[in-house]
Design a protein around this motif. Structure first.
Motif, PDB file in Angstrom:
ATOM      1  N   GLU A 109       0.841  -1.196   0.000  1.00 27.60           N
ATOM      2  CA  GLU A 109       0.000   0.000   0.000  1.00 27.60           C
ATOM      3  C   GLU A 109       0.874   1.244   0.000  1.00 27.60           C
ATOM      4  O   GLU A 109       1.869   1.317   0.729  1.00 27.60           O
ATOM      5  CB  GLU A 109      -0.889   0.029   1.249  1.00 27.60           C
ATOM      6  N   ALA A 110       0.511   2.229  -0.826  1.00 30.85           N
ATOM      7  CA  ALA A 110       1.202   3.514  -0.824  1.00 30.85           C
ATOM      8  C   ALA A 110       0.745   4.297   0.401  1.00 30.85           C
ATOM      9  O   ALA A 110      -0.456   4.479   0.609  1.00 30.85           O
ATOM     10  CB  ALA A 110       0.887   4.294  -2.089  1.00 30.85           C
ATOM     11  N   ILE A 111       1.717   4.741   1.226  1.00 28.40           N
ATOM     12  CA  ILE A 111       1.326   5.392   2.476  1.00 28.40           C
ATOM     13  C   ILE A 111       1.904   6.797   2.638  1.00 28.40           C
ATOM     14  O   ILE A 111       1.454   7.548   3.499  1.00 28.40           O
ATOM     15  CB  ILE A 111       1.729   4.542   3.701  1.00 28.40           C
ATOM     16  N   ASP A 112       2.891   7.185   1.831  1.00 28.09           N
ATOM     17  CA  ASP A 112       3.494   8.503   2.034  1.00 28.09           C
ATOM     18  C   ASP A 112       4.285   8.900   0.797  1.00 28.09           C
ATOM     19  O   ASP A 112       4.662   8.052  -0.020  1.00 28.09           O
ATOM     20  CB  ASP A 112       4.415   8.488   3.256  1.00 28.09           C
ATOM     21  N   LYS A 113       4.549  10.200   0.700  1.00 25.62           N
ATOM     22  CA  LYS A 113       5.354  10.740  -0.397  1.00 25.62           C
ATOM     23  C   LYS A 113       6.211  11.866   0.152  1.00 25.62           C
ATOM     24  O   LYS A 113       5.738  12.690   0.934  1.00 25.62           O
ATOM     25  CB  LYS A 113       4.449  11.257  -1.521  1.00 25.62           C
ATOM     26  N   GLN A 114       7.486  11.871  -0.210  1.00 21.28           N
ATOM     27  CA  GLN A 114       8.408  12.925   0.223  1.00 21.28           C
ATOM     28  C   GLN A 114       9.339  13.233  -0.948  1.00 21.28           C
ATOM     29  O   GLN A 114      10.194  12.422  -1.301  1.00 21.28           O
ATOM     30  CB  GLN A 114       9.215  12.480   1.446  1.00 21.28           C
TER      31      GLN A 114
END
Length: 310
Positions: free
Chosen positions: A177-182
Protein backbone atom coordinates in the motif's frame (compact mmCIF):
# COMPACT_ATOMS: atom_id res chain seq x y z
CA UNK A 1 -4.39 -8.57 -4.86
CA UNK A 2 -1.94 -11.11 -3.50
CA UNK A 3 -2.00 -11.86 0.23
CA UNK A 4 0.74 -14.51 0.35
CA UNK A 5 3.74 -12.17 0.27
CA UNK A 6 5.12 -11.37 3.74
CA UNK A 7 7.79 -8.73 3.03
CA UNK A 8 11.36 -9.10 1.84
CA UNK A 9 13.15 -12.44 1.92
CA UNK A 10 16.67 -11.48 0.81
CA UNK A 11 18.62 -9.06 -1.35
CA UNK A 12 21.34 -10.43 -3.63
CA UNK A 13 24.20 -8.28 -4.91
CA UNK A 14 27.57 -8.65 -6.61
CA UNK A 15 31.06 -7.97 -5.29
CA UNK A 16 34.66 -8.01 -6.55
CA UNK A 17 36.39 -9.70 -3.61
CA UNK A 18 35.07 -12.49 -1.35
CA UNK A 19 37.29 -11.76 1.66
CA UNK A 20 36.56 -8.03 1.62
CA UNK A 21 32.85 -8.76 1.31
CA UNK A 22 32.91 -11.27 4.18
CA UNK A 23 34.81 -8.90 6.45
CA UNK A 24 32.49 -5.98 5.77
CA UNK A 25 29.32 -7.82 6.70
CA UNK A 26 30.63 -9.88 9.60
CA UNK A 27 33.24 -7.57 11.14
CA UNK A 28 31.95 -4.10 10.22
CA UNK A 29 28.17 -4.59 10.27
CA UNK A 30 28.18 -7.48 12.75
CA UNK A 31 25.95 -9.84 10.78
CA UNK A 32 26.38 -13.59 10.82
CA UNK A 33 27.53 -15.52 7.78
CA UNK A 34 24.81 -18.15 7.69
CA UNK A 35 25.80 -19.97 4.50
CA UNK A 36 28.89 -20.42 2.37
CA UNK A 37 27.96 -22.06 -0.89
CA UNK A 38 28.41 -21.42 -4.62
CA UNK A 39 26.51 -19.72 -7.41
CA UNK A 40 24.30 -22.54 -8.68
CA UNK A 41 24.83 -21.35 -12.26
CA UNK A 42 28.58 -20.64 -11.89
CA UNK A 43 30.09 -22.95 -9.24
CA UNK A 44 33.49 -21.29 -9.54
CA UNK A 45 31.97 -18.29 -7.70
CA UNK A 46 30.90 -18.20 -4.05
CA UNK A 47 27.39 -17.41 -2.90
CA UNK A 48 27.67 -15.90 0.57
CA UNK A 49 24.70 -15.27 2.87
CA UNK A 50 24.67 -12.91 5.88
CA UNK A 51 21.89 -12.31 8.39
CA UNK A 52 20.65 -12.99 11.90
CA UNK A 53 21.31 -16.02 14.11
CA UNK A 54 19.43 -18.50 11.93
CA UNK A 55 19.00 -16.65 8.66
CA UNK A 56 15.38 -15.62 9.01
CA UNK A 57 13.66 -14.23 5.94
CA UNK A 58 13.89 -10.45 5.93
CA UNK A 59 17.43 -10.39 7.35
CA UNK A 60 19.49 -11.99 4.57
CA UNK A 61 21.97 -10.09 2.41
CA UNK A 62 23.60 -12.35 -0.15
CA UNK A 63 26.51 -11.88 -2.55
CA UNK A 64 28.12 -13.31 -5.64
CA UNK A 65 31.78 -12.21 -5.38
CA UNK A 66 33.15 -12.30 -8.94
CA UNK A 67 36.92 -11.80 -8.66
CA UNK A 68 38.05 -8.40 -9.98
CA UNK A 69 34.61 -7.53 -11.32
CA UNK A 70 34.25 -3.96 -12.56
CA UNK A 71 32.04 -1.63 -10.56
CA UNK A 72 28.42 -1.08 -11.50
CA UNK A 73 27.03 2.25 -12.63
CA UNK A 74 24.21 3.79 -10.64
CA UNK A 75 21.04 4.75 -12.47
CA UNK A 76 17.41 3.95 -13.13
CA UNK A 77 16.08 0.41 -13.17
CA UNK A 78 17.80 -0.90 -10.06
CA UNK A 79 17.61 -1.28 -6.31
CA UNK A 80 19.62 1.81 -5.41
CA UNK A 81 19.70 1.40 -1.63
CA UNK A 82 19.22 -1.43 0.84
CA UNK A 83 18.08 -0.21 4.25
CA UNK A 84 18.68 -2.00 7.56
CA UNK A 85 16.67 -1.52 10.76
CA UNK A 86 18.52 -0.49 13.94
CA UNK A 87 17.18 0.42 17.41
CA UNK A 88 16.08 3.95 18.20
CA UNK A 89 18.94 6.08 19.51
CA UNK A 90 21.78 4.00 18.06
CA UNK A 91 22.63 6.17 15.05
CA UNK A 92 25.48 7.98 16.89
CA UNK A 93 27.05 4.59 17.73
CA UNK A 94 26.93 3.56 14.09
CA UNK A 95 28.21 6.88 12.80
CA UNK A 96 31.23 6.65 15.10
CA UNK A 97 31.81 2.98 14.34
CA UNK A 98 31.62 3.28 10.57
CA UNK A 99 33.73 6.44 10.57
CA UNK A 100 36.48 4.76 12.62
CA UNK A 101 36.44 1.77 10.28
CA UNK A 102 36.85 3.96 7.23
CA UNK A 103 33.46 3.30 5.66
CA UNK A 104 32.77 5.78 2.89
CA UNK A 105 29.98 8.18 1.91
CA UNK A 106 28.60 8.65 5.44
CA UNK A 107 25.59 10.95 5.48
CA UNK A 108 22.84 11.48 8.05
CA UNK A 109 19.38 12.39 6.79
CA UNK A 110 15.67 12.06 7.59
CA UNK A 111 13.17 10.22 5.42
CA UNK A 112 9.53 9.55 6.21
CA UNK A 113 10.18 10.52 9.83
CA UNK A 114 13.11 8.10 10.23
CA UNK A 115 16.60 9.15 11.23
CA UNK A 116 19.01 7.48 8.85
CA UNK A 117 22.69 7.02 8.15
CA UNK A 118 23.67 6.42 4.55
CA UNK A 119 26.95 4.66 3.75
CA UNK A 120 28.72 2.78 0.98
CA UNK A 121 29.79 -0.85 0.87
CA UNK A 122 33.23 -1.95 -0.35
CA UNK A 123 32.15 -1.79 -4.00
CA UNK A 124 30.13 1.40 -3.69
CA UNK A 125 27.00 -0.50 -2.68
CA UNK A 126 24.19 1.77 -1.53
CA UNK A 127 23.19 1.16 2.09
CA UNK A 128 21.45 2.96 4.93
CA UNK A 129 20.63 2.33 8.58
CA UNK A 130 17.22 3.51 9.80
CA UNK A 131 16.27 3.98 13.46
CA UNK A 132 13.08 2.03 14.10
CA UNK A 133 10.94 1.72 17.22
CA UNK A 134 9.39 -1.61 18.14
CA UNK A 135 11.35 -3.92 15.84
CA UNK A 136 11.27 -7.14 17.86
CA UNK A 137 13.60 -9.15 15.60
CA UNK A 138 16.73 -10.07 17.53
CA UNK A 139 20.13 -8.90 16.25
CA UNK A 140 22.93 -11.45 15.97
CA UNK A 141 24.70 -11.55 19.35
CA UNK A 142 27.86 -13.40 18.33
CA UNK A 143 29.60 -10.62 16.43
CA UNK A 144 31.53 -7.43 17.24
CA UNK A 145 28.44 -5.19 17.51
CA UNK A 146 26.65 -5.10 20.89
CA UNK A 147 23.14 -6.56 20.73
CA UNK A 148 21.67 -3.29 22.00
CA UNK A 149 23.01 -1.53 18.89
CA UNK A 150 22.71 -4.39 16.42
CA UNK A 151 20.97 -4.68 13.08
CA UNK A 152 17.52 -6.30 13.30
CA UNK A 153 17.27 -7.09 9.60
CA UNK A 154 16.06 -5.17 6.59
CA UNK A 155 13.81 -2.15 6.86
CA UNK A 156 13.33 -2.23 3.10
CA UNK A 157 14.77 -1.24 -0.24
CA UNK A 158 14.71 1.82 -2.48
CA UNK A 159 14.11 1.23 -6.18
CA UNK A 160 15.24 3.99 -8.54
CA UNK A 161 12.95 4.28 -11.57
CA UNK A 162 12.26 6.63 -14.46
CA UNK A 163 8.51 6.09 -14.12
CA UNK A 164 6.51 4.99 -11.10
CA UNK A 165 3.30 3.88 -12.77
CA UNK A 166 3.63 0.22 -13.77
CA UNK A 167 5.93 -0.67 -10.87
CA UNK A 168 3.50 0.94 -8.43
CA UNK A 169 0.66 -1.12 -9.85
CA UNK A 170 2.76 -4.27 -9.47
CA UNK A 171 3.53 -3.51 -5.81
CA UNK A 172 -0.17 -2.91 -5.15
CA UNK A 173 -0.97 -6.24 -6.82
CA UNK A 174 1.63 -7.83 -4.51
CA UNK A 175 -0.26 -6.51 -1.49
CA UNK A 176 1.70 -3.30 -0.83
CA UNK A 177 0.00 0.00 0.00
CA UNK A 178 1.20 3.51 -0.82
CA UNK A 179 1.33 5.39 2.48
CA UNK A 180 3.49 8.50 2.03
CA UNK A 181 5.35 10.74 -0.40
CA UNK A 182 8.41 12.93 0.22
CA UNK A 183 9.93 14.76 -2.71
CA UNK A 184 10.66 12.23 -5.46
CA UNK A 185 10.19 9.31 -3.03
CA UNK A 186 6.97 7.31 -2.66
CA UNK A 187 6.70 4.80 0.20
CA UNK A 188 4.94 1.45 0.00
CA UNK A 189 4.37 -0.88 2.95
CA UNK A 190 3.31 -4.50 3.32
CA UNK A 191 0.76 -4.51 6.17
CA UNK A 192 1.34 -7.32 8.65
CA UNK A 193 4.68 -8.22 7.11
CA UNK A 194 7.80 -9.81 8.56
CA UNK A 195 9.53 -6.57 9.59
CA UNK A 196 11.23 -6.05 6.22
CA UNK A 197 8.09 -4.35 5.01
CA UNK A 198 8.98 -1.27 2.98
CA UNK A 199 9.67 -0.54 -0.66
CA UNK A 200 10.40 3.08 -1.54
CA UNK A 201 10.24 4.22 -5.15
CA UNK A 202 12.59 7.03 -6.15
CA UNK A 203 11.25 8.48 -9.39
CA UNK A 204 13.85 10.23 -11.56
CA UNK A 205 12.48 10.59 -15.11
CA UNK A 206 15.77 11.82 -16.57
CA UNK A 207 18.07 9.26 -14.98
CA UNK A 208 20.38 7.21 -17.18
CA UNK A 209 19.94 3.42 -17.00
CA UNK A 210 21.92 1.55 -14.38
CA UNK A 211 24.66 -0.84 -15.47
CA UNK A 212 25.27 -3.90 -13.32
CA UNK A 213 28.64 -4.70 -11.80
CA UNK A 214 30.28 -4.99 -8.40
CA UNK A 215 28.17 -3.10 -5.89
CA UNK A 216 24.95 -3.58 -7.87
CA UNK A 217 21.90 -5.43 -6.60
CA UNK A 218 21.26 -8.43 -8.82
CA UNK A 219 17.74 -9.08 -7.53
CA UNK A 220 15.43 -8.51 -4.59
CA UNK A 221 13.45 -11.45 -3.18
CA UNK A 222 10.06 -11.38 -1.47
CA UNK A 223 9.01 -13.98 1.09
CA UNK A 224 6.16 -16.47 1.02
CA UNK A 225 5.61 -19.11 3.67
CA UNK A 226 5.76 -22.26 1.57
CA UNK A 227 5.66 -23.82 -1.89
CA UNK A 228 1.88 -23.87 -2.06
CA UNK A 229 1.74 -20.10 -1.53
CA UNK A 230 4.52 -19.64 -4.08
CA UNK A 231 2.59 -21.56 -6.73
CA UNK A 232 -0.46 -19.40 -6.07
CA UNK A 233 1.65 -16.26 -6.54
CA UNK A 234 3.25 -17.65 -9.69
CA UNK A 235 -0.14 -18.41 -11.28
CA UNK A 236 -1.51 -14.98 -10.38
CA UNK A 237 1.54 -13.21 -11.85
CA UNK A 238 1.38 -15.26 -15.05
CA UNK A 239 -2.36 -14.63 -15.35
CA UNK A 240 -1.56 -10.92 -15.11
CA UNK A 241 0.91 -11.18 -17.99
CA UNK A 242 4.28 -11.56 -16.29
CA UNK A 243 6.86 -13.98 -17.66
CA UNK A 244 7.72 -16.02 -14.57
CA UNK A 245 10.34 -18.77 -14.39
CA UNK A 246 9.50 -22.30 -13.30
CA UNK A 247 10.14 -23.07 -9.63
CA UNK A 248 13.87 -23.52 -8.99
CA UNK A 249 15.28 -25.43 -6.01
CA UNK A 250 17.94 -23.27 -4.30
CA UNK A 251 18.51 -25.83 -1.51
CA UNK A 252 17.56 -23.37 1.27
CA UNK A 253 14.42 -22.04 -0.44
CA UNK A 254 12.49 -22.48 -3.66
CA UNK A 255 12.55 -19.53 -6.04
CA UNK A 256 10.73 -18.03 -9.00
CA UNK A 257 11.89 -14.92 -10.88
CA UNK A 258 10.39 -12.24 -13.11
CA UNK A 259 11.43 -8.83 -14.44
CA UNK A 260 9.47 -5.80 -13.29
CA UNK A 261 8.27 -3.04 -15.65
CA UNK A 262 10.98 -0.75 -14.22
CA UNK A 263 13.72 -3.26 -15.01
CA UNK A 264 14.37 -4.66 -11.51
CA UNK A 265 14.57 -8.44 -11.18
CA UNK A 266 12.14 -9.76 -8.54
CA UNK A 267 12.21 -13.16 -6.89
CA UNK A 268 9.56 -14.87 -4.81
CA UNK A 269 11.28 -17.19 -2.29
CA UNK A 270 9.88 -19.62 0.26
CA UNK A 271 10.69 -19.48 3.95
CA UNK A 272 11.14 -23.25 3.84
CA UNK A 273 13.31 -25.29 4.31
CA UNK A 274 15.76 -22.69 5.72
CA UNK A 275 19.51 -22.56 6.23
CA UNK A 276 19.66 -25.25 8.92
CA UNK A 277 18.71 -27.99 6.46
CA UNK A 278 22.36 -29.06 6.07
CA UNK A 279 24.10 -27.48 9.10
CA UNK A 280 23.11 -27.17 12.74
CA UNK A 281 22.49 -23.65 14.02
CA UNK A 282 25.77 -23.47 15.93
CA UNK A 283 27.79 -24.07 12.76
CA UNK A 284 25.85 -22.14 10.14
CA UNK A 285 28.09 -20.73 7.43
CA UNK A 286 31.24 -22.50 8.56
CA UNK A 287 31.68 -25.18 5.88
CA UNK A 288 31.45 -24.94 2.11
CA UNK A 289 28.11 -26.44 1.12
CA UNK A 290 27.56 -27.58 -2.45
CA UNK A 291 24.40 -28.49 -4.38
CA UNK A 292 24.11 -32.24 -4.96
CA UNK A 293 25.00 -31.97 -8.64
CA UNK A 294 28.36 -30.38 -7.78
CA UNK A 295 29.41 -32.72 -4.97
CA UNK A 296 31.42 -34.89 -7.35
CA UNK A 297 33.49 -31.83 -8.27
CA UNK A 298 34.15 -30.69 -4.70
CA UNK A 299 37.93 -31.01 -4.86
CA UNK A 300 38.16 -28.98 -8.07
CA UNK A 301 35.75 -26.32 -6.78
CA UNK A 302 37.56 -25.98 -3.46
CA UNK A 303 40.91 -25.70 -5.24
CA UNK A 304 39.57 -22.88 -7.42
CA UNK A 305 37.71 -20.80 -4.83
CA UNK A 306 39.77 -18.31 -2.81
CA UNK A 307 40.09 -19.11 0.89
CA UNK A 308 38.00 -16.94 3.21
CA UNK A 309 39.47 -16.21 6.64
CA UNK A 310 36.89 -15.70 9.38
Amino acid sequence: MLTQIKGLHHVTSMAADAQENNDFFTKTLGLRRVKKTVNFDAPDVYHLYYGDEVGNAGTIMTYFPFANMGKGKRGAGEVAETVFSIPRGTLPYWQERLSKLGVGNLETYDLFGEKRLRFAGPDGDGFALAEVDGDERAPFDGGPVPVADGIHGFRGVTMRLRDEGASAELLKFMGYEAIDKQGEMVRYVKPGGNGADYVDLEVLPGAAPAMQGAGSVHHVAFAVEDRAAQLEVRKALMDTGYNVTPVIDRDYFWAIYFRTPGGVLFEIATNEPGFARDEDTANLGSALKLPTRYQQYRSQIEAHLPAIKD
